[in-house]
Design an enzyme around this catalytic site. Structure first.
Site, PDB file in Angstrom:
ATOM      1  N   TRP A 145     -30.163  -2.635 -31.613  1.00 40.56           N
ATOM      2  CA  TRP A 145     -31.637  -2.734 -31.641  1.00 40.56           C
ATOM      3  C   TRP A 145     -32.142  -3.771 -30.644  1.00 40.56           C
ATOM      4  CZ3 TRP A 145     -36.211  -1.296 -34.063  1.00 40.56           C
ATOM      5  CH2 TRP A 145     -37.246  -2.232 -34.032  1.00 40.56           C
ATOM      6  N   MET A 146     -33.281  -3.456 -29.999  1.00 42.62           N
ATOM      7  CA  MET A 146     -33.950  -4.440 -29.132  1.00 42.62           C
ATOM      8  C   MET A 146     -35.430  -4.501 -29.500  1.00 42.62           C
ATOM      9  SD  MET A 146     -34.269  -4.441 -24.976  1.00 42.62           S
ATOM     10  CE  MET A 146     -35.409  -3.094 -24.752  1.00 42.62           C
ATOM     11  N   ASP A 148     -38.661  -7.751 -28.552  1.00 42.13           N
ATOM     12  CA  ASP A 148     -39.293  -8.485 -27.444  1.00 42.13           C
ATOM     13  C   ASP A 148     -38.371  -8.848 -26.272  1.00 42.13           C
ATOM     14  OD1 ASP A 148     -40.742  -8.726 -29.762  1.00 42.13           O
ATOM     15  OD2 ASP A 148     -40.768 -10.906 -29.763  1.00 42.13           O
ATOM     16  N   GLN A 164     -34.705  -9.784 -27.688  1.00 39.75           N
ATOM     17  CA  GLN A 164     -34.369  -9.839 -29.105  1.00 39.75           C
ATOM     18  C   GLN A 164     -33.406  -8.693 -29.394  1.00 39.75           C
ATOM     19  OE1 GLN A 164     -36.101 -12.114 -31.834  1.00 39.75           O
ATOM     20  NE2 GLN A 164     -35.367 -13.018 -29.934  1.00 39.75           N
ATOM     21  N   ASP A 265     -42.213 -18.467 -30.942  1.00 44.62           N
ATOM     22  CA  ASP A 265     -42.238 -17.904 -29.593  1.00 44.62           C
ATOM     23  C   ASP A 265     -42.745 -18.900 -28.537  1.00 44.62           C
ATOM     24  OD1 ASP A 265     -41.558 -15.748 -31.177  1.00 44.62           O
ATOM     25  OD2 ASP A 265     -43.554 -14.849 -31.106  1.00 44.62           O
ATOM     26  N   GLU A 318     -48.547 -13.646 -31.773  1.00 47.02           N
ATOM     27  CA  GLU A 318     -47.149 -13.867 -31.404  1.00 47.02           C
ATOM     28  C   GLU A 318     -47.006 -13.888 -29.888  1.00 47.02           C
ATOM     29  OE1 GLU A 318     -44.834 -11.576 -34.959  1.00 47.02           O
ATOM     30  OE2 GLU A 318     -45.429 -10.284 -33.331  1.00 47.02           O
ATOM     31  N   TRP A 408     -44.306  -1.846 -33.518  1.00 46.89           N
ATOM     32  CA  TRP A 408     -43.699  -2.211 -34.807  1.00 46.89           C
ATOM     33  C   TRP A 408     -43.929  -1.137 -35.867  1.00 46.89           C
ATOM     34  CZ3 TRP A 408     -39.795  -5.054 -35.549  1.00 46.89           C
ATOM     35  CH2 TRP A 408     -39.553  -6.195 -34.777  1.00 46.89           C
TER      36      TRP A 408
END
Ligand code: FRU
Length: 607
Positions: A145-146, A148, A164, A265, A318, A408
């Site tokens: 999974w990826m 940001d 991420q 972040d 974010e 998301w």
């Protein structure tokens, strides 16, 4: 033997006690010890995506070295993920597994297919199983999974992209900083994971800088990364690298910033004018940004905040970014404050919001519009561009940025499994003043993408359009990789349509509405859309022009469409999952004639 990471070997018979080198000891209805002997560098972990996470403490010589969360297979193995044993070579390795499912007996627990699925190998099979939808010229992780992009910097001709990354499954979990490098922004090389979870938590998004003047004391030109340590709470940590970002060492005095409320972040940059480091931190739940300064990247002083009650407030704030740019065609410099938000995007879910204003090294002052309000602005009017941030130290004063090409709302449900999510194309960020007097951000494809052009398959001039559509063939080869450039004069019509379609009757419909000065992107019938209620939508963008003259530049890469209007002055990035590649482009106009002054279609490929 090469073990497949994708299911097939789940069928192979293995002893009930575990495969070679693996010993399974069931301790209770939810607790099992897996002793790992010799037999390979990687332990393959069997995953079933619909299951909940098992908690696995990796015990090395009796001490917890790592804790990972994996959706261990219960009734069937969807795929395998490799766990690298190299750091623990020669030691006693035991996995203390706590499974999630409710059990009535140990007999039931023993039936889970995962126990027969743990296997050791030196050569995990990393063959791409996602040839239908995996983009060819967008960055994707090989597996897992990826979300940001983060921590990106440029040094010595190399673009470093961190992201991420969950190495142990294709849904969000176990956040690390994955790492890829490129010398041309379109061909990417996967590098080993750069930062792994430690005692303070998993590794959330952040930023990196090249410390040219050794202000932090880790050496001249050391790479300094700041990220959020996400444990029970969120705090900010530092890690340094003296091998150009390949490996990072966490700072022993971490965390370096703590607050009593959720913040994450960190995004930092060197402020030439004030001679100190500046940092923006998302005060997520307060829906504002915090600003800090530092002489040495380790000690930070809170200076101010911006955003409470401003812009879109219906989601958490974010992944900030803050940088200066010249307004196109003027000498005027303005600062752009990027505030990614989720949810609350214009079409639901996550989106890139920004503010234009001034930054004096301590305080951000946002520009107001003619009505005296601070306007809410969006960088992309599609649904699939989130967490966009820019590279630090990009060459020639460039402000190059990249986003996570998903949302998301459904990122974990899209119809791929070996990997989930791609990045957007790299983009050059600019500023322009529109007819309404406001300054907006443009984002156009980076010049490097020109190298993708393979063959010019259509080049037509002066096409006049009416109700009856004119069709052009699109290059289907390679799963559908192409660029379309259409120079449109829609001054004489009410609306103009561009339809991409295939033989399965999957359609993407772009409609320009002249009265509204808007472009619509309809993916409701684009192919597979039923994996999430939030996926089949029409997105709409203002076109920021007042004469019907629009140049549309579209990049299609199997499962993504990026539409750049008028050099990136309006952009729509939307995922699509067509059953087969779109093979036709049909153009028509309604309520009058329109003209396509020029239409070019290129087939695309990477090196
Ligand atoms: C944004 C985000 C960040 C956080 C990261 C965790 O998509 O929620 O705020 O650092 O994802 O993976």
């Amino acid at each position: 033997m090469a073990l497949s990471i994708f299911g097939a070997s789940a069928l192979a018979p293995v002893p009930a006690s575990g495969a070679d080198g693996i010993e399974i000891n069931h301790l209770g209805i939810n607790n099992t010890l897996v002793r790992v002997g010799d037999g390979g560098r990687y332990l393959m972990l069997p995953v079933q995506e619909s299951n909940d996470d098992a908690r696995i403490n990796i015990l090395v010589d009796g001490k917890i070295a790592e804790t990972i969360y994996v959706r261990l297979a219960k009734s069937k193995t969807d795929y395998y993920v490799p766990f690298d044993l190299t750091p623990y070579k020669g030691k006693n390795i035991v996995l203390d597994v706590v499974t999630p499912q409710g059990r009535s007996s140990i007999r039931e627990a023993k039936e889970d297919v995962c126990w027969r699925g743990f296997e050791l190998t030196d050569t995990p099979d990393m063959t791409d199983r996602e040839t239908k939808f995996r983009p060819a010229f967008h960055h994707t992780p090989m597996y897992g999974w990826m979300n940001d992009p983060n921590g990106m910097f440029y040094k010595d001709g190399v673009w470093h992209l961190y992201y991420q990354f969950n190495p142990y499954g294709s849904k969000w979990q176990n956040m690390t900083w994955g790492h890829s490098t490129s010398t041309d922004l379109v061909n990417w090389k996967h590098e080993p994971v750069a930062i792994r979870p430690d005692g303070l938590g998993s590794i959330f998004s952040g930023s990196s800088v090249v410390d040219h003047n050794n202000t932090a004391g880790f050496g001249k030109d050391a790479i300094i990364a700041l990220y959020t340590s996400a444990g029970t709470s969120q705090m900010q940590s530092l890690a340094s690298s003296t091998d150009n970002g390949q490996t990072f060492t966490p700072y022993p005095s971490n965390p370096i910033i703590t607050l009593e409320t959720e913040a994450r972040d960190p995004n930092m940059f060197w402020n030439e004018k004030t001679g100190e480091w500046n940092l923006v931190l998302a005060h997520a739940l307060e829906r504002e940004m915090l600003f800090f300064t530092s002489p040495d990247l380790k000690t930070w002083t809170l200076q101010s905040s911006f955003g409470k009650g401003e812009g879109e407030q219906s989601g958490v704030w974010e992944c900030p970014d803050l940088f200066p740019l010249k307004v196109d065609g003027t000498g005027e410099t303005k600062w752009v404050l990027i505030c990614n938000i989720n949810p609350g995007g214009p079409f639901g879910g996550s989106a890139v919001q920004y503010f234009i204003g001034d930054w004096d090294g301590k305080t951000f002052t946002a520009d107001k519009d003619a009505t005296g309000k601070i306007p809410t602005k969006w960088l992309d009017y599609g649904k699939d561009n989130y967490a966009l941030v820019s590279w630090s130290d990009a060459p020639e004063g460039r402000r190059t940025a990249i986003g996570w090409m998903s949302n998301w709302q459904y990122a974990a449900e899209v119809p791929t499994m070996q990997y989930r999510s791609a990045n957007t194309l790299p983009r050059e960020i600019g500023l322009f003043r529109a007819a309404d007097g406001e300054i907006y951000v443009s984002n156009a494809p980076s010049p490097e993408v020109l190298a993708l052009r393979n063959r010019l398959v259509a080049d037509k001039s002066n096409i006049s359009l009416g109700n009856i559509a004119k069709s052009f063939t699109l290059p289907e080869a390679n799963g559908g990789l192409y660029e379309i450039i259409a120079e449109i004069d829609a001054a004489g019509c009410d609306s103009l349509k561009m339809v991409l379609s295939n033989k399965a009757d999957n359609k993407v419909i772009l409609t320009y509405n002249a009265a509204e000065r808007k472009m619509y992107f309809d993916r409701t019938k684009s192919g597979i859309v039923d994996f999430s209620e939030s996926f089949p939508v029409v997105t709409a963008s203002p076109t920021f022009e007042d004469n019907g003259k629009i140049t549309v530049r579209m990049f299609i890469d199997r499962s993504s469409i990026e539409m750049f209007g008028n050099d990136g002055r309006f952009v729509m990035t939307n995922l699509v999952f067509p059953e087969m590649p779109y093979s036709s482009l049909a153009l028509s106009s309604f309520g009058g004639k329109a003209k396509v002054k020029n239409l070019k279609i290129y087939s695309l490929s990477t090196k």
